[in-house]
Design a protein around this motif. Structure first.
Motif, PDB file in Angstrom:
ATOM      1  N   VAL A 130       0.704  -1.185  -0.527  1.00 29.51           N
ATOM      2  CA  VAL A 130      -0.170   0.377   0.088  1.00 29.51           C
ATOM      3  C   VAL A 130       1.003   1.674  -0.441  1.00 29.51           C
ATOM      4  O   VAL A 130       1.893   2.155   0.857  1.00 29.51           O
ATOM      5  N   TYR A 136      -4.530  10.113  -1.868  1.00 26.58           N
ATOM      6  CA  TYR A 136      -5.328   8.252  -1.818  1.00 26.58           C
ATOM      7  C   TYR A 136      -4.132   7.643  -2.666  1.00 26.58           C
ATOM      8  O   TYR A 136      -3.100   7.855  -2.783  1.00 26.58           O
ATOM      9  N   GLU A 139      -3.162   0.481  -3.926  1.00 23.17           N
ATOM     10  CA  GLU A 139      -2.774  -0.622  -3.248  1.00 23.17           C
ATOM     11  C   GLU A 139      -2.243  -1.461  -4.306  1.00 23.17           C
ATOM     12  O   GLU A 139      -3.269  -1.379  -5.550  1.00 23.17           O
ATOM     13  N   LYS A 208      -9.519  -0.072  -3.055  1.00 24.02           N
ATOM     14  CA  LYS A 208      -8.596  -1.390  -2.049  1.00 24.02           C
ATOM     15  C   LYS A 208      -8.517  -3.016  -2.145  1.00 24.02           C
ATOM     16  O   LYS A 208      -9.585  -3.116  -2.429  1.00 24.02           O
TER      17      LYS A 208
END
Length: 375
Positions: A130, A136, A139, A208
């Motif tokens: 990550v 932001y 990932e 995510k």
């Protein structure tokens, strides 16, 4: 002469007994690997759920910021993550049983976290990375060859912004989506049923990923992808779509396996040793509460079955791991309680029997948080 022979034989027997006492197991298949509090230190341990015993692999000072760990099946190589003192960057440390040590991701220009470690052969390590830039997180799921540092990308989570074509703001790490077809393409990739018309301009889309899980023959890697937006129209949530994906290690292709039909998040994923069934944790709240376990037939993904639902409100069905084709373990924490008071459950699929798993190490119950499984 006879007396010397007797002494020699006794000495040989003594040596053999001592070797037997100190020799470690060289087959850790099915063991759970992670950290536990030792006697004034932190121990890296291997837990054998069938024998209900522990073996200490390594030890660290009490102030060491270690978190995730994994070990290959022979115990010849193990890896763990180590935070810096500022808590802004994780390094991956790989050691072997000869005392040799390597560090990876310790010179990253962008701070990162390293999660979900598992060896997919003696030297290759699967993990989730990550990256945390000023914005932001991005990932990634990658395979690291610990012999030469080569990285193979399995998946990368999306980060983009919906804007008109005259937008002057640009960030090289933030893709600008200016066409409705491009937005719908992203939504489709993440298994979303939403339409681009329902998403406002200047909305940021970000994804995510879950920690990956790999089948025993290392041919397939499974993981979940969830797409969010930073703002939502009134009456709608920020979650746009959640889905399960499969990466083929031979063809290098990613394929959508399953997606939710409602506004629910697929969190964790586990594959049984036979590789024919997946279990995923599905949460009905974006915070990760109020969930259930869903079993998916890998060869026929439309065949799904809810096998266990929560009896209490809280963070449930976390970190599922198959012990064998019938036994599944997971961690649950009741609402309002700290993670340290969570409970590790053992679930039997055939009978639906549920019992608390209470392994004891150094006279303390262990919840086996952030543990991985050797395969």
């Amino acid at each position: 002469m006879q007396k010397k022979s007797i002494i020699t034989i006794i000495a040989i027997i003594f040596v053999l007994i001592c070797v037997g006492c100190t020799q470690k197991d060289n087959n850790y298949e099915g063991n759970l690997i992670g950290f536990a509090a030792g006697l004034e230190k932190i121990d890296l341990i291997a837990y054998n759920p069938d024998k209900n015993n522990f073996q200490t692999i390594d030890s660290f000072p009490n102030d060491a910021l270690v978190e995730d760990a994994a070990m290959n099946i022979t115990g010849e190589k193990y890896a763990y993550t180590l935070w810096n003192k500022q808590g802004t960057q994780e390094t991956l440390v790989v050691k072997d049983n000869k005392g040799r040590e390597k560090e990876f991701f310790n010179k990253e220009t962008i701070p990162c976290e390293l999660k979900g470690l598992s060896f997919i052969d003696g030297d290759k390590l699967l993990l989730r990375k990550v990256e945390i830039p000023s914005g932001y997180p991005i990932e990634k799921i990658v395979i690291l060859d610990t012999t030469n540092g080569k990285i193979t990308n399995v998946e990368e989570g999306y980060v983009g912004k919906i804007a008109n074509s005259n937008s002057v703001q640009h960030n090289s790490r933030l893709e600008l989506l200016t066409e409705e077809k491009d937005i719908n393409n992203i939504l489709e990739q993440y298994g979303s049923n939403k339409d681009a018309e329902r998403i406002q301009e200047d909305t940021v889309l970000f994804a995510k990923l879950s920690n990956p899980t790999v089948v025993k023959d290392k041919s397939k890697i499974f993981y979940t992808k969830t797409l969010f937006r930073n703002v939502a129209v009134k009456g709608e949530g920020v979650m746009l779509g959640s889905s399960v994906w499969c990466y083929d290690t031979q063809s290098k292709e990613n394929n959508l396996l399953y997606k939710t039909n409602e506004d629910a998040i697929i969190g964790y994923v586990a594959i049984n040793p036979s590789g024919n069934s997946l279990v995923v944790s599905i949460f009905e709240k974006p915070t990760g509460e109020d969930g259930f376990l869903l079993k998916i037939n890998v060869s026929n993904p439309e065949q799904v079955e809810a096998i266990e639902e929560t009896k209490k409100i809280g963070y449930v069905f976390m970190e599922p791991l198959y012990l064998d084709d019938n036994r599944l373990t997971y961690l649950s924490v009741e609402n309002g309680k700290p993670i340290e008071e969570g409970k590790r459950y053992l679930f039997h699929e055939d009978t639906r029997k549920l019992e608390e798993l209470e392994p004891i190490y150094n006279n303390k119950k262990q919840i086996l948080r952030n543990f991985s499984k050797t395969i």
